[in-house]
Design a protein around this motif. Structure first.
Motif, PDB file in Angstrom:
ATOM      1  N   GLN A 169       4.051 -22.197  -4.188  1.00 54.68           N
ATOM      2  CA  GLN A 169       3.189 -23.138  -3.479  1.00 54.68           C
ATOM      3  C   GLN A 169       3.983 -23.826  -2.372  1.00 54.68           C
ATOM      4  O   GLN A 169       5.094 -24.291  -2.606  1.00 54.68           O
ATOM      5  N   PHE A 170       3.420 -23.859  -1.179  1.00 52.28           N
ATOM      6  CA  PHE A 170       4.046 -24.500  -0.032  1.00 52.28           C
ATOM      7  C   PHE A 170       3.062 -25.502   0.546  1.00 52.28           C
ATOM      8  O   PHE A 170       1.882 -25.498   0.210  1.00 52.28           O
ATOM      9  N   LYS A 171       3.538 -26.351   1.451  1.00 52.69           N
ATOM     10  CA  LYS A 171       2.659 -27.309   2.111  1.00 52.69           C
ATOM     11  C   LYS A 171       2.865 -27.233   3.621  1.00 52.69           C
ATOM     12  O   LYS A 171       3.868 -26.678   4.091  1.00 52.69           O
ATOM     13  N   THR A 182      -9.666 -20.076   0.880  1.00 49.61           N
ATOM     14  CA  THR A 182     -10.858 -19.240   0.739  1.00 49.61           C
ATOM     15  C   THR A 182     -10.695 -18.019   1.645  1.00 49.61           C
ATOM     16  O   THR A 182      -9.866 -18.021   2.565  1.00 49.61           O
ATOM     17  N   ASP A 183     -11.469 -16.974   1.409  1.00 50.23           N
ATOM     18  CA  ASP A 183     -11.384 -15.765   2.228  1.00 50.23           C
ATOM     19  C   ASP A 183     -11.665 -16.106   3.691  1.00 50.23           C
ATOM     20  O   ASP A 183     -12.486 -16.982   3.992  1.00 50.23           O
ATOM     21  N   PHE A 184     -10.969 -15.401   4.609  1.00 49.99           N
ATOM     22  CA  PHE A 184     -11.151 -15.673   6.036  1.00 49.99           C
ATOM     23  C   PHE A 184     -10.872 -14.414   6.838  1.00 49.99           C
ATOM     24  O   PHE A 184     -10.207 -13.492   6.359  1.00 49.99           O
ATOM     25  N   ASP A 185     -11.409 -14.368   8.065  1.00 50.11           N
ATOM     26  CA  ASP A 185     -11.169 -13.252   8.977  1.00 50.11           C
ATOM     27  C   ASP A 185     -10.043 -13.638   9.927  1.00 50.11           C
ATOM     28  O   ASP A 185     -10.007 -14.762  10.445  1.00 50.11           O
ATOM     29  N   ALA A 194      -8.054 -15.043  -0.045  1.00 46.63           N
ATOM     30  CA  ALA A 194      -7.289 -16.226  -0.426  1.00 46.63           C
ATOM     31  C   ALA A 194      -8.086 -17.001  -1.465  1.00 46.63           C
ATOM     32  O   ALA A 194      -9.313 -16.894  -1.538  1.00 46.63           O
ATOM     33  N   SER A 195      -7.385 -17.746  -2.282  1.00 44.25           N
ATOM     34  CA  SER A 195      -8.032 -18.577  -3.297  1.00 44.25           C
ATOM     35  C   SER A 195      -7.180 -19.813  -3.525  1.00 44.25           C
ATOM     36  O   SER A 195      -6.072 -19.931  -2.987  1.00 44.25           O
ATOM     37  N   GLU A 196      -7.678 -20.755  -4.336  1.00 44.23           N
ATOM     38  CA  GLU A 196      -6.903 -21.939  -4.677  1.00 44.23           C
ATOM     39  C   GLU A 196      -5.615 -21.543  -5.394  1.00 44.23           C
ATOM     40  O   GLU A 196      -4.574 -22.140  -5.188  1.00 44.23           O
ATOM     41  N   ARG A 197      -5.692 -20.515  -6.245  1.00 47.25           N
ATOM     42  CA  ARG A 197      -4.512 -20.068  -7.007  1.00 47.25           C
ATOM     43  C   ARG A 197      -3.546 -19.255  -6.164  1.00 47.25           C
ATOM     44  O   ARG A 197      -2.345 -19.272  -6.406  1.00 47.25           O
ATOM     45  N   GLU A 198      -4.067 -18.502  -5.188  1.00 51.81           N
ATOM     46  CA  GLU A 198      -3.224 -17.692  -4.310  1.00 51.81           C
ATOM     47  C   GLU A 198      -3.638 -17.889  -2.853  1.00 51.81           C
ATOM     48  O   GLU A 198      -4.286 -17.026  -2.261  1.00 51.81           O
ATOM     49  N   PRO A 199      -3.246 -19.009  -2.259  1.00 54.25           N
ATOM     50  CA  PRO A 199      -3.613 -19.261  -0.860  1.00 54.25           C
ATOM     51  C   PRO A 199      -2.810 -18.369   0.090  1.00 54.25           C
ATOM     52  O   PRO A 199      -1.805 -17.769  -0.298  1.00 54.25           O
ATOM     53  N   GLN A 200      -3.288 -18.278   1.317  1.00 54.09           N
ATOM     54  CA  GLN A 200      -2.545 -17.609   2.377  1.00 54.09           C
ATOM     55  C   GLN A 200      -2.140 -18.681   3.382  1.00 54.09           C
ATOM     56  O   GLN A 200      -2.835 -19.675   3.569  1.00 54.09           O
ATOM     57  N   TYR A 201      -0.999 -18.456   4.020  1.00 53.78           N
ATOM     58  CA  TYR A 201      -0.402 -19.464   4.894  1.00 53.78           C
ATOM     59  C   TYR A 201      -0.297 -18.955   6.321  1.00 53.78           C
ATOM     60  O   TYR A 201       0.133 -17.829   6.541  1.00 53.78           O
ATOM     61  N   GLU A 202      -0.682 -19.805   7.282  1.00 55.07           N
ATOM     62  CA  GLU A 202      -0.449 -19.515   8.695  1.00 55.07           C
ATOM     63  C   GLU A 202       0.896 -20.128   9.036  1.00 55.07           C
ATOM     64  O   GLU A 202       1.136 -21.300   8.785  1.00 55.07           O
ATOM     65  N   VAL A 232       0.244 -14.576   9.180  1.00 57.65           N
ATOM     66  CA  VAL A 232      -0.437 -14.981   7.943  1.00 57.65           C
ATOM     67  C   VAL A 232       0.191 -14.221   6.788  1.00 57.65           C
ATOM     68  O   VAL A 232       0.318 -12.992   6.852  1.00 57.65           O
ATOM     69  N   HIS A 233       0.607 -14.955   5.751  1.00 59.71           N
ATOM     70  CA  HIS A 233       1.238 -14.325   4.586  1.00 59.71           C
ATOM     71  C   HIS A 233       0.833 -15.029   3.306  1.00 59.71           C
ATOM     72  O   HIS A 233       0.531 -16.224   3.312  1.00 59.71           O
ATOM     73  N   LYS A 234       0.898 -14.279   2.199  1.00 60.58           N
ATOM     74  CA  LYS A 234       0.746 -14.873   0.874  1.00 60.58           C
ATOM     75  C   LYS A 234       2.055 -15.564   0.511  1.00 60.58           C
ATOM     76  O   LYS A 234       3.119 -15.228   1.033  1.00 60.58           O
ATOM     77  N   GLY A 235       1.983 -16.487  -0.425  1.00 58.76           N
ATOM     78  CA  GLY A 235       3.170 -17.210  -0.852  1.00 58.76           C
ATOM     79  C   GLY A 235       4.244 -16.321  -1.448  1.00 58.76           C
ATOM     80  O   GLY A 235       5.429 -16.630  -1.351  1.00 58.76           O
TER      81      GLY A 235
END
Length: 87
Positions: free
Chosen positions: A4-6, A30-33, A41-49, A60-63
Motif C-alpha cells: 500500500q502506498f499513498k 475502481t476499474d478505469f480506462d 483496480a479495487s480497494e484491496r489492489e489499487p493501481q497507482y499513477e 500506471v502500475h499495481k503495488g
C-alpha cells in the motif's frame, strides 16, 4: 495483499528500458480506462499513477510492481586539516 502506498510516496520499478523512479500522483481503487486499455483496480489492489522523476511521463502500475524508494540522509560536511586534506 499488495503493498500500500499513498500520494506523494517516492517509488521505483523496473521497466523495459531499465530502472525508473517517480512520485505517486493518483490512486485508482475502481476499474478505469487508460490509453485505450481497461485497467482493473479495487480497494484491496489499487493501481497507482506515477510521474517519472526524469520525464513528465505518467505510468500506471499495481503495488506489487513498485518498491518504496528511500530518501538518502544528507551527508555531514567533511572536516579538513590545516593542509586542506580530508582526514
Amino acid at each position: 495483499m499488495a503493498r500500500q502506498f499513498k500520494v506523494g510516496d517516492h517509488v521505483h520499478w523496473n521497466s523495459e528500458a531499465g530502472p525508473v523512479s517517480g512520485t505517486i500522483v493518483k490512486i485508482h481503487s475502481t476499474d478505469f480506462d487508460w490509453k485505450g486499455y481497461r485497467h482493473r483496480a479495487s480497494e484491496r489492489e489499487p493501481q497507482y499513477e506515477i510521474k517519472s522523476d526524469r520525464t513528465d511521463h505518467i505510468a500506471v502500475h499495481k503495488g506489487s510492481a513498485l518498491r518504496r524508494r528511500r530518501v538518502a540522509a544528507p551527508r555531514p560536511p567533511q572536516r579538513r586539516t590545516m593542509a586542506g586534506r580530508s582526514r
